[in-house]
Design a protein around this motif. Structure first.
Motif, mmCIF file in Angstrom:
data_model
loop_
_atom_site.group_PDB
_atom_site.id
_atom_site.type_symbol
_atom_site.label_atom_id
_atom_site.label_comp_id
_atom_site.label_asym_id
_atom_site.label_seq_id
_atom_site.Cartn_x
_atom_site.Cartn_y
_atom_site.Cartn_z
ATOM 1 N N VAL A 186 25.136 -52.079 -93.791
ATOM 2 C CA VAL A 186 23.940 -51.437 -93.265
ATOM 3 C C VAL A 186 24.098 -51.290 -91.762
ATOM 4 C CG1 VAL A 186 21.483 -51.746 -92.875
ATOM 5 C CG2 VAL A 186 22.483 -52.309 -95.086
ATOM 6 N N ILE A 187 23.980 -50.059 -91.256
ATOM 7 C CA ILE A 187 24.167 -49.884 -89.822
ATOM 8 C C ILE A 187 22.858 -49.552 -89.121
ATOM 9 C CG2 ILE A 187 26.607 -49.342 -89.856
ATOM 10 C CD1 ILE A 187 25.999 -46.458 -89.972
ATOM 11 N N GLN A 188 21.824 -49.281 -89.883
ATOM 12 C CA GLN A 188 20.533 -49.027 -89.248
ATOM 13 C C GLN A 188 19.454 -49.288 -90.288
ATOM 14 O OE1 GLN A 188 17.289 -47.829 -87.603
ATOM 15 N NE2 GLN A 188 17.934 -46.088 -88.843
ATOM 16 N N THR A 189 18.408 -49.976 -89.897
ATOM 17 C CA THR A 189 17.322 -50.194 -90.851
ATOM 18 C C THR A 189 16.001 -50.308 -90.099
ATOM 19 O OG1 THR A 189 16.406 -51.701 -92.485
ATOM 20 C CG2 THR A 189 17.878 -52.657 -90.872
ATOM 21 N N THR A 190 14.942 -49.790 -90.702
ATOM 22 C CA THR A 190 13.610 -49.945 -90.112
ATOM 23 C C THR A 190 12.698 -50.556 -91.163
ATOM 24 O OG1 THR A 190 12.869 -47.782 -90.854
ATOM 25 C CG2 THR A 190 13.862 -47.901 -88.668
ATOM 26 N N THR A 191 11.659 -51.240 -90.715
ATOM 27 C CA THR A 191 10.682 -51.797 -91.647
ATOM 28 C C THR A 191 9.257 -51.506 -91.195
ATOM 29 O OG1 THR A 191 10.793 -53.865 -90.435
ATOM 30 C CG2 THR A 191 12.142 -53.709 -92.395
ATOM 31 N N HIS A 192 9.098 -50.864 -90.030
ATOM 32 C CA HIS A 192 7.759 -50.796 -89.454
ATOM 33 C C HIS A 192 7.048 -49.474 -89.673
ATOM 34 C CE1 HIS A 192 8.417 -54.647 -87.804
ATOM 35 N NE2 HIS A 192 9.471 -54.257 -87.141
ATOM 36 N N SER A 193 7.794 -48.409 -89.967
ATOM 37 C CA SER A 193 7.109 -47.141 -90.116
ATOM 38 C C SER A 193 6.588 -47.018 -91.560
ATOM 39 C CB SER A 193 8.060 -45.997 -89.779
ATOM 40 O OG SER A 193 9.201 -46.080 -90.578
ATOM 41 N N PRO A 194 5.700 -46.073 -91.829
ATOM 42 C CA PRO A 194 5.156 -45.936 -93.192
ATOM 43 C C PRO A 194 6.222 -45.498 -94.200
ATOM 44 C CG PRO A 194 3.910 -44.625 -91.605
ATOM 45 C CD PRO A 194 5.066 -45.159 -90.887
ATOM 46 N N ASN A 195 7.241 -44.772 -93.713
ATOM 47 C CA ASN A 195 8.343 -44.370 -94.580
ATOM 48 C C ASN A 195 9.640 -44.863 -93.962
ATOM 49 O OD1 ASN A 195 6.784 -42.920 -96.479
ATOM 50 N ND2 ASN A 195 6.623 -41.241 -95.005
ATOM 51 N N ASN A 196 10.227 -45.869 -94.580
ATOM 52 C CA ASN A 196 11.407 -46.485 -93.977
ATOM 53 C C ASN A 196 12.686 -45.997 -94.623
ATOM 54 O OD1 ASN A 196 10.252 -48.468 -92.037
ATOM 55 N ND2 ASN A 196 9.196 -49.099 -93.905
ATOM 56 N N TYR A 197 13.701 -45.817 -93.785
ATOM 57 C CA TYR A 197 15.024 -45.398 -94.253
ATOM 58 C C TYR A 197 16.057 -46.389 -93.761
ATOM 59 C CZ TYR A 197 12.752 -40.956 -95.245
ATOM 60 O OH TYR A 197 11.928 -39.988 -95.740
ATOM 61 N N ILE A 198 17.172 -46.416 -94.498
ATOM 62 C CA ILE A 198 18.285 -47.289 -94.134
ATOM 63 C C ILE A 198 19.528 -46.431 -94.049
ATOM 64 C CG2 ILE A 198 19.725 -49.213 -94.921
ATOM 65 C CD1 ILE A 198 17.213 -50.116 -96.538
ATOM 66 N N THR A 199 20.386 -46.670 -93.071
ATOM 67 C CA THR A 199 21.643 -45.939 -92.974
ATOM 68 C C THR A 199 22.784 -46.893 -93.311
ATOM 69 O OG1 THR A 199 20.630 -44.831 -91.117
ATOM 70 C CG2 THR A 199 22.926 -44.324 -91.544
ATOM 71 N N ILE A 200 23.712 -46.444 -94.148
ATOM 72 C CA ILE A 200 24.868 -47.270 -94.478
ATOM 73 C C ILE A 200 26.145 -46.556 -94.068
ATOM 74 C CG2 ILE A 200 23.745 -48.485 -96.365
ATOM 75 C CD1 ILE A 200 25.292 -46.648 -98.286
ATOM 76 N N ASP A 201 27.232 -47.316 -93.985
ATOM 77 C CA ASP A 201 28.474 -46.771 -93.436
ATOM 78 C C ASP A 201 29.422 -46.208 -94.492
ATOM 79 O OD1 ASP A 201 29.301 -49.062 -94.630
ATOM 80 O OD2 ASP A 201 30.683 -49.634 -93.037
ATOM 81 N N LYS A 202 28.917 -45.876 -95.683
ATOM 82 C CA LYS A 202 29.779 -45.242 -96.678
ATOM 83 C C LYS A 202 29.148 -43.915 -97.081
ATOM 84 C CE LYS A 202 32.899 -48.315 -96.858
ATOM 85 N NZ LYS A 202 32.925 -49.555 -97.607
ATOM 86 N N GLY A 203 29.987 -42.917 -97.364
ATOM 87 C CA GLY A 203 29.451 -41.603 -97.690
ATOM 88 C C GLY A 203 30.233 -40.959 -98.814
ATOM 89 N N LEU A 204 30.241 -39.634 -98.818
ATOM 90 C CA LEU A 204 30.889 -38.885 -99.896
ATOM 91 C C LEU A 204 32.337 -39.309 -100.077
ATOM 92 C CD1 LEU A 204 29.485 -35.367 -98.957
ATOM 93 C CD2 LEU A 204 28.771 -36.793 -100.865
ATOM 94 N N ALA A 205 33.015 -39.602 -98.966
ATOM 95 C CA ALA A 205 34.426 -39.963 -99.041
ATOM 96 C C ALA A 205 34.642 -41.234 -99.848
ATOM 97 C CB ALA A 205 34.994 -40.143 -97.630
ATOM 98 N N ASP A 206 33.632 -42.088 -99.901
ATOM 99 C CA ASP A 206 33.773 -43.343 -100.634
ATOM 100 C C ASP A 206 33.118 -43.273 -102.011
ATOM 101 O OD1 ASP A 206 34.845 -44.922 -98.264
ATOM 102 O OD2 ASP A 206 32.988 -44.078 -97.491
ATOM 103 N N GLY A 207 32.711 -42.086 -102.422
ATOM 104 C CA GLY A 207 32.151 -41.932 -103.757
ATOM 105 C C GLY A 207 30.644 -42.036 -103.818
ATOM 106 N N VAL A 208 29.996 -42.152 -102.673
ATOM 107 C CA VAL A 208 28.529 -42.239 -102.673
ATOM 108 C C VAL A 208 27.956 -40.828 -102.871
ATOM 109 C CG1 VAL A 208 26.511 -42.888 -101.330
ATOM 110 C CG2 VAL A 208 28.599 -44.221 -101.151
ATOM 111 N N ARG A 209 27.018 -40.701 -103.805
ATOM 112 C CA ARG A 209 26.383 -39.406 -104.038
ATOM 113 C C ARG A 209 24.877 -39.556 -103.950
ATOM 114 N NH1 ARG A 209 30.763 -38.557 -103.441
ATOM 115 N NH2 ARG A 209 32.343 -37.471 -104.636
#
Lengths: 279, 168
Positions: free
Chosen positions: A114-137
Motif C-alpha cells: 500500500v503506497i497511499q491510504t486515506t480514512t478521513h474522507s467520506p469516500n476513501n481510496y487506497i493506492t497499491i504498487d501493483k498494476g496491469l503488469a502484475d496481473g491486477v485487473r
C-alpha cells in the motif's frame, strides 16, 4: 645431559612450533570430537553469544526481504486454503461435490504494497504498487492479512486504485458465523474503525462479539474472508431490521501489504445473471 | 616499548580480531576471495617479541578464529606456521638496515616495497596453508591456488587500506 638442555634451549621455538602444529593437526583430523565441538565451535558459549548479538543487529537489514518472502508464502497458503474450503464447504450436505473449476475460481494474483491510504474522507481510496503488469485487473478483490480491504477500481501499468470498504458506494455481503445470518455491510461515513451490517431481521438472535465474514453470496471475495466483529446491536421499535455496528478487523490507517484476489468465473457468472434482464 | 605503545598494540589486536569475526566473516567476493585481515594482527606485533610467545599468541588467535568459522584447528595451524616463519622473514629482510633505531612494522616506517614484500610473502603463506589444509584434496589444486591468490590480494588490499588510514 647439558648438551640436551642446551639444544632444547636453542631450538625451543622450533620445538614449540612442532608441538603446536601437531596439536592443530590432531584437532583437524578428529574434528568431531566432543571436546573440540564444545569449546571451539560456534556452539561454544562465547561464540554463540557473540554471533547471537551480531545477528540480532544484522537482522534488521534483512527485514524488508523477509517480509516480502513471508507475504509471498502467505499468498500461496491463502490460495490453497481457499481452494480447499471451496471444494469441501463445512456446512454442505455429504452428497455435494464442488466442481473443480468452481472450487479453484479464486486466485491470489499478487502481493502488493500500500503506497497511499486515506480514512478521513467520506469516500476513501487506497493506492497499491501493483498494476496491469502484475496481473491486477479492475474489479478484483483486495484482502489484507487481517481481512477485507476493498475492490480494484482502476489499474494502470504499475499502480492500482482501490475502493476501500470505507467508501459510501462499497457494499459487501457478510455472514455472521455464529448465528448464520446474512446481511450487507456498508460504511456510514464517519468512524474509520466501524461499519454497519444491514438487512438482518430483528426476529433473529444476534450476539455481541459474533464474527462477520464474507458470505458465499459474493463474487469478489472468497467466502470466509474476515470483516469484523459485532460491536453493538440496537433495534428501533418501528423497524424490522437490527442496527448492527461491526468493529472492522482491519486497521485501514496502518495497511502495509495486501493481496489481490481474482475470481476467474466472475464474468461468466455476471453474463449468466444478465440473461434474465435481457429477456 | 612504552606502556602507551603496549596498550595501543593490544587494542588494535583485539579490534582486528573482532572486526574479522563480526564483519569480514560475511565478506566473500565472487565465492573465491576471502578476507582474513586478522593475520595483520600477527604481522604487526612488535618486532622484538619473543618467538615462543609469538607462537602461543598465534595459536590462541587461530583457535579463536576457528571457533567462529567452525574449522577445527585449520586457522590455528596456518597462523602458527606464520608465527614460526615471521622471525626468519624479518631477519632476512631487515637485518642489515635499521641497526641504529627500533624497527617499526608500519607502511610509513618500512616504505612501500619492503612492506609489500614482508606482508605479501607471509599473507600468501598463511592463505596457502589455510586453503590447502582446509581442502585436503590435491585434485582441487587449481581451484585452491585461485582461491589462495584471490584471497591474498583481497587481504593485502585490506591491510594497505588499514595502514593508510591509521594515524601514526
Amino acid at each position: 645431559m647439558l648438551q640436551l638442555f642446551q639444544f632444547i634451549s636453542r631450538s625451543r621455538s622450533f620445538i614449540v612450533f612442532v608441538l603446536l602444529e601437531a596439536f592443530c593437526f590432531v584437532f583437524i583430523v578428529n574434528n568431531s570430537n566432543y571436546w573440540g565441538a564444545t569449546y571451539f565451535s560456534t556452539a561454544s558459549v562465547l561464540s554463540a553469544k557473540v554471533l547471537e548479538t551480531s545477528s540480532a543487529v544484522t537482522q534488521y537489514t534483512n527485514l524488508r526481504q523477509t517480509n516480502e518472502v513471508l507475504a509471498q508464502e502467505n499468498r500461496r497458503l491463502n490460495e490453497t486454503l481457499v481452494q480447499i474450503r471451496q471444494a469441501t464447504p463445512a456446512d454442505a450436505p455429504a452428497s455435494y461435490k464442488a466442481d473443480s473449476a468452481f472450487a479453484k475460481r479464486f486466485r491470489y494474483v499478487a502481493v502488493a504494497k500500500v503506497i497511499q491510504t486515506t480514512t478521513h474522507s467520506p469516500n476513501n481510496y487506497i493506492t497499491i504498487d501493483k498494476g496491469l503488469a502484475d496481473g491486477v485487473r479492475e474489479g478484483m478483490g483486495v484482502l489484507a492479512p487481517t481481512g477485507v480491504v476493498g475492490k480494484v477500481k482502476f489499474a494502470n501499468q504499475h499502480q492500482s486504485l482501490i475502493v476501500s470498504v470505507l467508501h459510501s458506494q462499497f457494499k459487501i455481503s457478510a455472514k455472521l458465523t455464529r448465528s448464520g445470518e446474512i446481511g450487507f455491510v456498508q460504511w456510514e461515513g464517519r468512524d474509520a474503525t466501524a461499519v454497519l451490517l444491514n438487512d438482518v431481521s430483528r426476529y433473529k438472535k444476534v450476539a455481541r462479539g459474533d464474527t462477520a465474514v464474507a458470505s458465499e453470496l459474493n463474487s469478489v471475495f472468497p467466502a470466509g474472508a474476515m470483516i469484523g466483529r459485532v460491536r453493538s446491536v440496537k433495534v428501533n421499535p418501528d423497524q424490522t431490521f437490527y442496527d448492527i455496528v461491526l468493529a472492522l478487523s482491519t486497521d485501514f490507517a496502518k495497511l502495509s501489504y495486501v493481496y489481490v484476489v481474482d475470481n476467474k468465473l466472475k464474468t461468466a457468472q455476471e453474463t449468466l445473471e444478465q440473461r434474465v434482464d435481457a429477456k | 616499548m612504552t606502556p602507551n605503545e603496549i596498550i595501543r598494540s593490544v587494542l588494535s589486536f583485539l579490534v582486528l580480531i573482532i572486526f574479522q569475526v563480526l564483519i569480514l566473516r560475511q565478506v566473500v567476493l565472487f565465492d573465491t576471495a576471502f578476507c582474513f585481515l586478522y593475520i595483520a594482527a600477527i604481522l604487526f606485533l612488535p618486532y622484538e617479541i619473543d618467538s615462543v610467545w609469538l607462537l602461543v599468541i598465534c595459536f590462541a588467535t587461530g583457535l579463536l578464529i576457528d571457533s567462529f568459522y567452525n574449522t577445527f584447528g585449520v586457522h590455528a595451524a596456518a597462523t602458527v606456521l606464520v608465527g614460526y616463519v615471521r622471525p626468519f622473514v624479518l631477519r632476512a629482510q631487515f637485518a642489515q638496515k635499521n641497526v641504529d633505531s627500533r624497527l617499526e612494522l608500519t607502511l610509513s616506517q618500512l616504505g612501500f616495497v619492503p612492506f609489500l614484500a614482508y606482508t605479501g610473502s607471509l599473507v600468501l603463506l598463511h592463505h596457502a596453508a589455510l586453503f590447502f589444509i582446509e581442502t585436503n584434496n590435491i585434485g582441487l589444486f587449481l581451484p585452491t591456488v585461485l582461491k589462495t591468490v584471490a584471497s591474498a590480494l583481497f587481504t593485502l588490499v585490506a591491510i594497505f587500506l588499514m595502514q593508510l588510514f591509521s594515524k601514526r
